[in-house]
Design a protein around this motif. Structure first.
Motif, PDB file in Angstrom:
ATOM      1  N   ASP A  56      27.129  24.589  43.141  1.00  0.00           N
ATOM      2  CA  ASP A  56      27.673  24.820  41.808  1.00  0.00           C
ATOM      3  C   ASP A  56      27.977  24.325  40.580  1.00  0.00           C
ATOM      4  OD1 ASP A  56      30.932  25.300  41.808  1.00  0.00           O
ATOM      5  OD2 ASP A  56      30.171  26.766  43.386  1.00  0.00           O
ATOM      6  N   ASN A  57      28.350  23.894  39.199  1.00  0.00           N
ATOM      7  CA  ASN A  57      28.965  22.850  39.285  1.00  0.00           C
ATOM      8  C   ASN A  57      30.333  22.675  39.542  1.00  0.00           C
ATOM      9  OD1 ASN A  57      26.671  22.842  37.943  1.00  0.00           O
ATOM     10  ND2 ASN A  57      26.671  23.487  35.644  1.00  0.00           N
ATOM     11  N   ARG A  58      30.968  23.503  39.250  1.00  0.00           N
ATOM     12  CA  ARG A  58      32.495  23.808  39.612  1.00  0.00           C
ATOM     13  C   ARG A  58      32.652  22.736  41.083  1.00  0.00           C
ATOM     14  NH1 ARG A  58      36.737  28.144  40.277  1.00  0.00           N
ATOM     15  NH2 ARG A  58      37.827  27.078  41.414  1.00  0.00           N
TER      16      ARG A  58
ATOM     17  N   GLY B 121      12.619  29.362  34.340  1.00  0.00           N
ATOM     18  CA  GLY B 121      13.594  30.297  33.644  1.00  0.00           C
ATOM     19  C   GLY B 121      14.529  30.517  34.966  1.00  0.00           C
ATOM     20  N   ASP B 122      15.401  31.360  35.237  1.00  0.00           N
ATOM     21  CA  ASP B 122      16.847  31.351  35.740  1.00  0.00           C
ATOM     22  C   ASP B 122      16.734  32.336  36.994  1.00  0.00           C
ATOM     23  OD1 ASP B 122      17.903  32.714  34.087  1.00  0.00           O
ATOM     24  OD2 ASP B 122      19.170  31.818  33.863  1.00  0.00           O
ATOM     25  N   LEU B 123      17.765  31.657  38.123  1.00  0.00           N
ATOM     26  CA  LEU B 123      17.668  33.210  38.824  1.00  0.00           C
ATOM     27  C   LEU B 123      19.583  33.850  38.381  1.00  0.00           C
ATOM     28  CD1 LEU B 123      15.951  31.373  41.819  1.00  0.00           C
ATOM     29  CD2 LEU B 123      15.021  33.401  40.764  1.00  0.00           C
ATOM     30  N   GLU B 124      19.089  35.322  39.098  1.00  0.00           N
ATOM     31  CA  GLU B 124      20.867  35.793  39.708  1.00  0.00           C
ATOM     32  C   GLU B 124      21.605  34.986  40.423  1.00  0.00           C
ATOM     33  OE1 GLU B 124      22.467  37.297  37.442  1.00  0.00           O
ATOM     34  OE2 GLU B 124      20.325  37.730  36.388  1.00  0.00           O
ATOM     35  N   LEU B 125      22.537  34.613  40.136  1.00  0.00           N
ATOM     36  CA  LEU B 125      23.848  34.047  41.828  1.00  0.00           C
ATOM     37  C   LEU B 125      23.271  34.449  42.720  1.00  0.00           C
ATOM     38  CD1 LEU B 125      27.563  32.866  40.011  1.00  0.00           C
ATOM     39  CD2 LEU B 125      25.351  31.787  40.503  1.00  0.00           C
ATOM     40  N   ASP B 126      22.819  35.933  42.785  1.00  0.00           N
ATOM     41  CA  ASP B 126      23.399  37.055  44.363  1.00  0.00           C
ATOM     42  C   ASP B 126      21.806  36.537  44.815  1.00  0.00           C
ATOM     43  OD1 ASP B 126      22.223  38.594  42.222  1.00  0.00           O
ATOM     44  OD2 ASP B 126      23.889  40.227  43.093  1.00  0.00           O
TER      45      ASP B 126
ATOM     46  N   GLY C   3      22.370  29.493  25.308  1.00  0.00           N
ATOM     47  CA  GLY C   3      20.924  30.272  27.100  1.00  0.00           C
ATOM     48  C   GLY C   3      21.460  29.782  28.286  1.00  0.00           C
ATOM     49  N   HIS C   4      22.899  28.731  28.159  1.00  0.00           N
ATOM     50  CA  HIS C   4      22.715  28.723  29.841  1.00  0.00           C
ATOM     51  C   HIS C   4      21.964  28.806  31.099  1.00  0.00           C
ATOM     52  CE1 HIS C   4      25.809  25.933  32.006  1.00  0.00           C
ATOM     53  NE2 HIS C   4      24.260  25.521  32.902  1.00  0.00           N
ATOM     54  N   ASP C   5      21.133  28.879  31.365  1.00  0.00           N
ATOM     55  CA  ASP C   5      20.817  29.216  32.768  1.00  0.00           C
ATOM     56  C   ASP C   5      21.358  29.066  34.111  1.00  0.00           C
ATOM     57  OD1 ASP C   5      17.877  29.582  31.929  1.00  0.00           O
ATOM     58  OD2 ASP C   5      16.966  27.585  32.949  1.00  0.00           O
ATOM     59  N   MET C   6      21.482  30.033  34.893  1.00  0.00           N
ATOM     60  CA  MET C   6      22.662  30.329  35.720  1.00  0.00           C
ATOM     61  C   MET C   6      22.729  29.453  36.566  1.00  0.00           C
ATOM     62  SD  MET C   6      25.200  31.315  36.623  1.00  0.00           S
ATOM     63  CE  MET C   6      25.757  32.516  34.803  1.00  0.00           C
ATOM     64  N   ARG C   7      21.131  29.642  37.344  1.00  0.00           N
ATOM     65  CA  ARG C   7      20.554  29.527  39.030  1.00  0.00           C
ATOM     66  C   ARG C   7      19.619  28.835  38.870  1.00  0.00           C
ATOM     67  NH1 ARG C   7      19.587  33.168  43.672  1.00  0.00           N
ATOM     68  NH2 ARG C   7      19.016  31.151  44.912  1.00  0.00           N
TER      69      ARG C   7
ATOM     70  N   GLY D 222      31.678  26.921  35.060  1.00  0.00           N
ATOM     71  CA  GLY D 222      30.901  26.136  36.101  1.00  0.00           C
ATOM     72  C   GLY D 222      30.163  26.765  37.337  1.00  0.00           C
ATOM     73  N   ALA D 223      30.079  28.347  37.171  1.00  0.00           N
ATOM     74  CA  ALA D 223      29.470  29.374  37.932  1.00  0.00           C
ATOM     75  C   ALA D 223      27.958  28.515  38.514  1.00  0.00           C
ATOM     76  CB  ALA D 223      29.570  30.920  38.263  1.00  0.00           C
ATOM     77  N   ASN D 224      27.877  27.711  37.462  1.00  0.00           N
ATOM     78  CA  ASN D 224      25.764  28.370  37.368  1.00  0.00           C
ATOM     79  C   ASN D 224      24.983  27.230  37.959  1.00  0.00           C
ATOM     80  OD1 ASN D 224      27.649  27.533  34.677  1.00  0.00           O
ATOM     81  ND2 ASN D 224      25.457  28.169  33.892  1.00  0.00           N
ATOM     82  N   VAL D 225      24.876  27.569  39.073  1.00  0.00           N
ATOM     83  CA  VAL D 225      24.343  26.765  40.146  1.00  0.00           C
ATOM     84  C   VAL D 225      22.607  25.736  39.921  1.00  0.00           C
ATOM     85  CG1 VAL D 225      22.852  26.802  42.528  1.00  0.00           C
ATOM     86  CG2 VAL D 225      24.330  28.498  41.333  1.00  0.00           C
ATOM     87  N   ARG D 226      22.383  24.800  40.896  1.00  0.00           N
ATOM     88  CA  ARG D 226      21.338  23.421  40.547  1.00  0.00           C
ATOM     89  C   ARG D 226      21.317  23.288  41.796  1.00  0.00           C
ATOM     90  NH1 ARG D 226      21.793  25.331  36.348  1.00  0.00           N
ATOM     91  NH2 ARG D 226      21.089  25.432  34.131  1.00  0.00           N
ATOM     92  N   ASP D 227      19.793  23.131  42.594  1.00  0.00           N
ATOM     93  CA  ASP D 227      19.575  22.535  43.317  1.00  0.00           C
ATOM     94  C   ASP D 227      20.192  20.649  43.240  1.00  0.00           C
ATOM     95  OD1 ASP D 227      18.004  22.497  46.235  1.00  0.00           O
ATOM     96  OD2 ASP D 227      16.765  24.186  45.652  1.00  0.00           O
TER      97      ASP D 227
END
Ligand code: NAD
Ligand code: DAU
Length: 332
Positions: free
Chosen positions: A246-248, A126-131, A273-277, A208-213
């Motif tokens: 982040d994507n941006r 799943g995903d994580l919150e940004l903070d 349903g875009h996963d955040m992080r 574009g705040a979504n984060v990918r690793d």
């Protein structure tokens, strides 16, 4: 006998894996690939025909899979429908290839007692919150969001069940977002790079705040080779290289590296349903197997990837128009 059967070897990560394994001395590699829209046969051009063979066929074809598995020591399973956006438009091939295909391979490795490595994704968590200070570990509960990630989660659980119930000799790895050469231009980084090269404005989903690793594909594949060499049967290893962005930031970096104004992109409809992080804690892989990433500077890895697309226009140009037409139809 000997040899390695690599499913999905005509796709992005599989192609890079086959090239790396052969360069490191693997004596015989057979690729089983259905050559879907995601594959590019030419990605495998120039490999030594005495050590490499491509078989066109599906991982869901039980007879073919049985024959190929019987003829190899090791199976590395990359084949999948891999793109979240496509799974939102039509989940059915995801269920077929990712679930039924994995089941078909597991039954064959069970019959023939072969070593199996299962390639999976961090999206199963799943995903994580940004903070959120937390990152995914091997014990994070599964909580997939999209049809794609749910089908990958299901395939991982099949592998675990086949290990426990039937003693199949398997390992699993869950990796974060890969970048590098030979990636299909539907994916984020190559889509934006080839947009710039084709004179199209890059497209950012939502804000574009979504984060990918991000991890370079070679580091993913070096980790897989290490797991094949020394991984403990039945274990799961997370693969990641501390590459959160982040994507941006990524889209602006691509534009800057390509000599364009950093804001020369469009915001388009967000993914449902875009996963955040996503964020990986790869401590187990590092401490137990001694793996370390070799690409430590994202900017220079990205610049080399941009160069690859610039120098290999004949690889991506024939599919650019149709790929963008699919996105345009979805407002993206
Ligand atoms: P890709 O879409 O580039 O390649 C997939 C390959 O599988 C293609 O060559 C395709 O033809 C083949 N294939 C599809 N259905 C098939 C079938 N039924 N039988 C045989 N071959 C079939 O995907 P990729 O990005 O290289 O991903 C490879 C694997 O790695 C997948 O399992 C994916 O879930 C996993 N993964 C990808 C990433 C990433 O960032 N791309 C990260 C972690 C894990
Ligand atoms: O985390 C591993 C996963 O990474 C793999 O399991 C998947 O196979 C792989 O496709 C990838 O999934 P993502 O959905 O994260 O990758 P994608 O390249 O599609 O998108 C990366 C981010 O960029 C995501 O937040 C959506 C966004 N995006 C994507 C495209 C195509 C954009 O903003 N614009 C775009 O045009």
């Amino acid at each position: 006998m000997g040899g390695m059967l690599v499913t999905g070897g005509a796709g992005f990560i599989g192609t890079n894996f086959v090239r790396l394994a052969l360069a490191q001395g693997q004596d015989r590699v057979t690729v089983l690939d259905a050559l879907t829209y995601a594959a590019n046969r030419s990605s495998l051009d120039g490999l030594d025909p005495d050590r490499f063979r491509l078989v066109e066929g599906s991982v869901c074809d039980a007879e073919l899979v049985d024959r190929l598995v019987a003829d190899h020591d090791t199976v590395v399973h990359f084949a999948a429908e891999s793109h979240n956006d496509n799974s939102l438009r039509d989940p059915s091939p995801f269920i077929q290839t990712n679930l039924v295909g994995t089941y078909t391979l597991l039954e064959a490795v069970r019959r023939h007692g072969r070593r199996y490595h299962h390639i999976s994704t961090d999206e199963v968590y799943g995903d994580l919150e940004l903070d959120d200070p937390a990152r995914f570990t091997e014990s994070t509960p599964y909580n997939p969001s999209s049809p794609y990630s749910a089908s990958k989660a299901g395939s991982d659980l099949l592998v675990r069940a086949w290990v426990r119930s039937f003693g199949v000799q398997a390992t699993i790895s869950n990796c974060s977002n890969n970048y590098g050469p030979y990636q299909h231009i539907e994916k984020f980084i190559p889509r934006q790079v080839t947009n710039v090269l084709a004179g199209i404005r890059p497209k950012l989903y939502g804000a574009g705040a979504n984060v990918r690793d991000w991890i370079h594909v070679t580091d993913h594949n070096l980790a897989v080779l290490r797991i094949l060499e020394a991984g403990r049967i039945g274990e799961t290893y997370l693969i990641g290289a501390d590459g959160e962005k982040d994507n941006r930031t990524v889209i602006e970096l691509i534009l800057t590296l390509m000599g364009q104004p950093a804001d020369a992109y469009d915001h388009v409809t967000d993914r449902a349903g875009h996963d955040m992080r996503y964020a990986i804690d790869a401590s187990k892989l590092r401490t137990e197997l001694g793996w370390e990433p070799t690409y430590r500077d994202f900017e220079s890895g990205l610049a080399a990837t941009i160069d690859w697309y610039r120098e290999n226009e004949s690889w991506w140009r024939p599919i650019k128009e149709a790929t963008e037409a699919r996105y345009a139809a979805a407002g993206q």
